[in-house]
Enzyme design. Structure first.
Site, PDB file in Angstrom:
ATOM      1  N   GLY A 375       0.837  -1.201   0.000  1.00 36.51           N
ATOM      2  CA  GLY A 375       0.000   0.000   0.000  1.00 36.51           C
ATOM      3  C   GLY A 375       0.864   1.238   0.000  1.00 36.51           C
ATOM      4  N   GLY A 377       0.556   5.849   0.486  1.00 37.29           N
ATOM      5  CA  GLY A 377      -0.243   7.011   0.869  1.00 37.29           C
ATOM      6  C   GLY A 377       0.657   8.205   1.071  1.00 37.29           C
ATOM      7  N   GLY A 380       4.085   7.519   2.762  1.00 38.06           N
ATOM      8  CA  GLY A 380       5.102   6.729   2.078  1.00 38.06           C
ATOM      9  C   GLY A 380       4.534   5.413   1.596  1.00 38.06           C
ATOM     10  CG  ASP A 493      -5.591   8.525  11.464  1.00 33.29           C
ATOM     11  OD1 ASP A 493      -6.726   8.936  11.134  1.00 33.29           O
ATOM     12  OD2 ASP A 493      -4.677   8.324  10.649  1.00 33.29           O
TER      13      ASP A 493
END
Length: 685
Positions: A375, A377, A380, A493
């Site tokens: 993945g 984003g 990084g 988060d």
């Protein structure tokens, strides 16, 4: 009786001979264990090789090839109605001259015609620049490279195409290997792989499963989508394969194929399938132009020149050695006191995570190759790796130098979770700092992040039981952070994208880059607004102060998205449904909270559990921080230790504007002391 015996055996012998043919059985049920002698309708570069392979494209660039079963197959009853169920199994292989290069794709196709002359795009099936609403095509594409003319396709991707250039569902190639979780596959590896394509007309469920050819069919499909093929499938359709190549050289092969209408396709005889050709060896080097031959070797120098060079070189070496020794002695005499550690390294001394060498992580990820990318984003990229020393799978987070997660957040993440131990938290194994590059190493979570399964359709759909267990697991991990560890950790988060799933689909909360610590009884010292839009509590925009209550607010939104299968903000949603929280609250006021349930669950869930999660999500996401339950209360509600309080619409409508100073009103779910009557909390619906 002796005269009748041959006449009885003859039909049996004929049937046996038919079964031994490459394409045995009728038009609705056939199997090809290799294609020698097979009667197929081919077009373009497609042909059957002498070894029994169906070669769709050869090593000529920019070619297309199509091969179909010669007779159309009835896909709908007479008179026409819903299409029948069908099942298909095939083994394919892609062989490249250079295994590091990728090319286009190969596709299994259901088409109203066995001629695809004007085709292009993914697998040579369609042209992505035009409208395909009348093509009546269904395809499963196996793309080995980005397809700019087919929306939604990236390198090494499998997708379901139902009459549109934008795929219904796409996912990275791989398979679910039981307790080992999700295993990535490279379509262009030169190895044969097996694909199962199954459509259940009753449930309109379209499943695609992939595995290496030597691995049995995985129990969990790679993709599972609900697709209504009634308007796409015609009464009679052709089935077959299509392939295309780009500028790079490749050969696309089908080794075996089985198909059945209204039933399970017969398994292929893997030992009877032809073998893929091996990758070609590079040609021997030859000079590119005979007109420019290599220069002849220089003539030998006289021996006296050689002796001279040896003498001069030896003298120079002695001078350099003496000079270097003198410099070293002087530097030792003048050596200053050891420099104090840099500020960003002082935290390193008292915390537990292991420090990895860059060389070790580089080797673990194969040089941070794209095929290992899990993945990416703003922070990084995250790569899958295997540590050479222990053969352990890990996830390696390589922080971008210019990302919003800089040194301060990097240190926060290590300090936050370096010593945390909880089954519902992602385990940090270590870190690496190389110049300005920051790298974190975690336990590998084979099933990826929860949002990929909820919103992007990657992998199998999650059942309600699995979702409810994930919700309880994340709540347990958050309780550990808020109340059970030696310090209070505010995550800041919480969202589906930061919940990772292990091999048993247990939910684990990760990504502590924004976390803040404080001692029990003290508030974390931060006024910096941080988080993800849609999960941020309203008081954050006023004070910027993160608290346990702001984490609970985000957890409430998380509960709603797990139950509804919707993102917190859906820009493409119908009017009034854009913001998940507002839409759920509106349904609750109308006493239809159950309408928020994810339709992909097909109603297969206990209604009381669904209602509990939805209402608890709304309660956790109350506008007033003091009106939200603590995470310990949330855990008690989820475990059924206490019933969820019955609240009124008036209570849920209260906002921060109704309370000038919420610090002076310690409203809690258990004792609403700031209001003149308890009926606000307990007198409702």
């Amino acid at each position: 009786m002796a005269l009748k015996l041959p006449s009885l055996l003859l039909p049996l012998l004929l049937q046996l001979l038919l079964l031994l043919q490459p394409g045995a059985s009728d038009d609705n049920d056939f199997v090809f264990n290799g294609f020698l002698g097979a009667n197929l309708s081919t077009e373009g570069a497609a042909e059957i090789t002498g070894g029994g392979l169906l070669e769709l494209t050869n090593t000529t660039g920019q070619r297309r090839g199509h091969a179909f079963y010669p007779a159309p197959i009835r896909f709908k009853p007479s008179p026409p109605g819903s299409p029948f169920s069908f099942s298909c199994v095939f083994v394919f292989g892609i062989v490249y001259n250079d295994t590091q290069l990728n090319n286009n794709s190969i596709a299994f196709v259901v088409s109203p015609s066995n001629k695809l002359i004007n085709s292009g795009g993914g697998g040579g099936v369609r042209n992505g620049t035009r409208n395909n609403s009348t093509d009546n095509l269904v395809a499963v594409d196996l793309a080995t490279a980005d397809s700019p003319d087919v929306a939604g396709f990236d390198e090494n991707t499998i997708g379901i195409d139902a009459n549109s250039v934008r795929s219904v569902n796409t996912t990275a190639a791989g398979y679910y290997a039981g307790g080992n979780g999700f295993m990535n596959l490279t379509l262009s590896s030169g190895e044969s792989m097996q694909v199962w394509v199954e459509y259940d007309s009753r449930d309109m469920r379209f499943n695609v499963t992939l595995s290496p050819s030597k691995v049995e069919k995985p129990r969990i499909p790679l993709m599972s989508s609900t697709i209504n093929l009634s308007e796409i499938i015609k009464d009679k359709m052709y089935v077959g394969f299509s392939s295309s190549t780009g500028l790079l050289l490749a050969s696309h092969y089908i080794l075996g194929w089985s198909f059945r209408m209204n039933g399970q396709a017969r398994p292929l005889n893997m030992t009877a399938l032809p073998s893929l050709p091996s990758l070609p060896s590079p040609p021997p080097f030859t000079p590119s132009s005979p007109s420019r031959p290599f220069p002849p070797p220089a003539p030998d120098k006289p021996k006296k020149y050689l002796a001279l060079w040896w003498s001069v070189g030896g003298a120079l070496m002695v001078v350099l050695a003496v000079t270097a020794s003198a410099v070293l002695i002087m530097m030792r005499k003048k050596k200053p006191a050891a420099a104090a550690p840099r500020e960003e390294e002082r935290w390193d001394m008292g915390y537990g995570p292991h420090r990895f060498s860059y060389r070790e992580l580089y080797a673990a990820t194969g040089g941070f190759k794209e095929k290992e990318l899990l993945g990416k984003g703003g922070f990084g990229r995250v790569y899958r790796g295997v540590l050479p020393s222990s053969n352990m799978e890990v996830a390696v987070k390589r922080v971008s130098p210019g990302s919003k997660q800089g040194m301060k957040e990097f240190i926060a993440e290590i300090v936050s979770i370096g010593r945390l131990r909880h089954r519902n938290l992602v385990q940090l194994l270590g870190y690496c700092q190389r110049k300005k590059e920051l790298i974190l190493v975690y336990s590998y979570m084979p099933n990826g992040s929860l949002d990929k399964l909820l919103f992007e359709g990657r992998g199998p759909g999650l059942s309600w039981y699995q979702r409810f267990q994930i919700v309880k697991g994340v709540a347990s991990g958050l309780l550990y952070l808020h109340e059970e560890w030696e310090q209070v950790i505010i995550h800041r988060d919480i969202k589906a994208g930061n919940v990772l799933l292990d091999s048993d689909l247990n939910g684990r909360l990760g990504d502590f880059g924004l976390a803040r610590l404080s001692d029990h009884g003290n508030d974390p010292q931060t006024t910096h607004v941080a988080g993800t839009m849609g999960y941020m509590a309203p008081e954050l925009t006023r004070s910027g102060r993160a608290t346990k209550a702001t984490d609970v607010f985000a957890f409430g939104v998380f509960l709603l998205e797990v139950a509804s299968g919707r993102r917190p903000i859906e820009n493409q949603a119908a009017e009034g449904e854009t913001v998940l929280l507002d839409w759920a609250l509106s349904n609750w006021k109308r006493d239809v909270i159950g309408e928020c349930a994810d339709p992909k669950l097909m109603g297969e869930y206990p209604p009381e559990e669904m209602e509990l999660v939805l209402k608890l999500g709304l309660l956790c996401s109350h506008q007033l921080p003091a009106a939200r339950p603590t995470i310990r209360q949330v855990m008690q509600y989820l475990l059924g230790d206490f019933p969820l309080p019955d609240v009124t619409a008036t209570y849920m409508d209260m906002t921060l504007l109704d309370l000038p100073n919420e610090e002076m009103c310690p409203l809690t779910v258990s004792s609403p002391t700031c209001f003149s009557t308890n009926s606000l909390l307990y007198g409702g619906r």
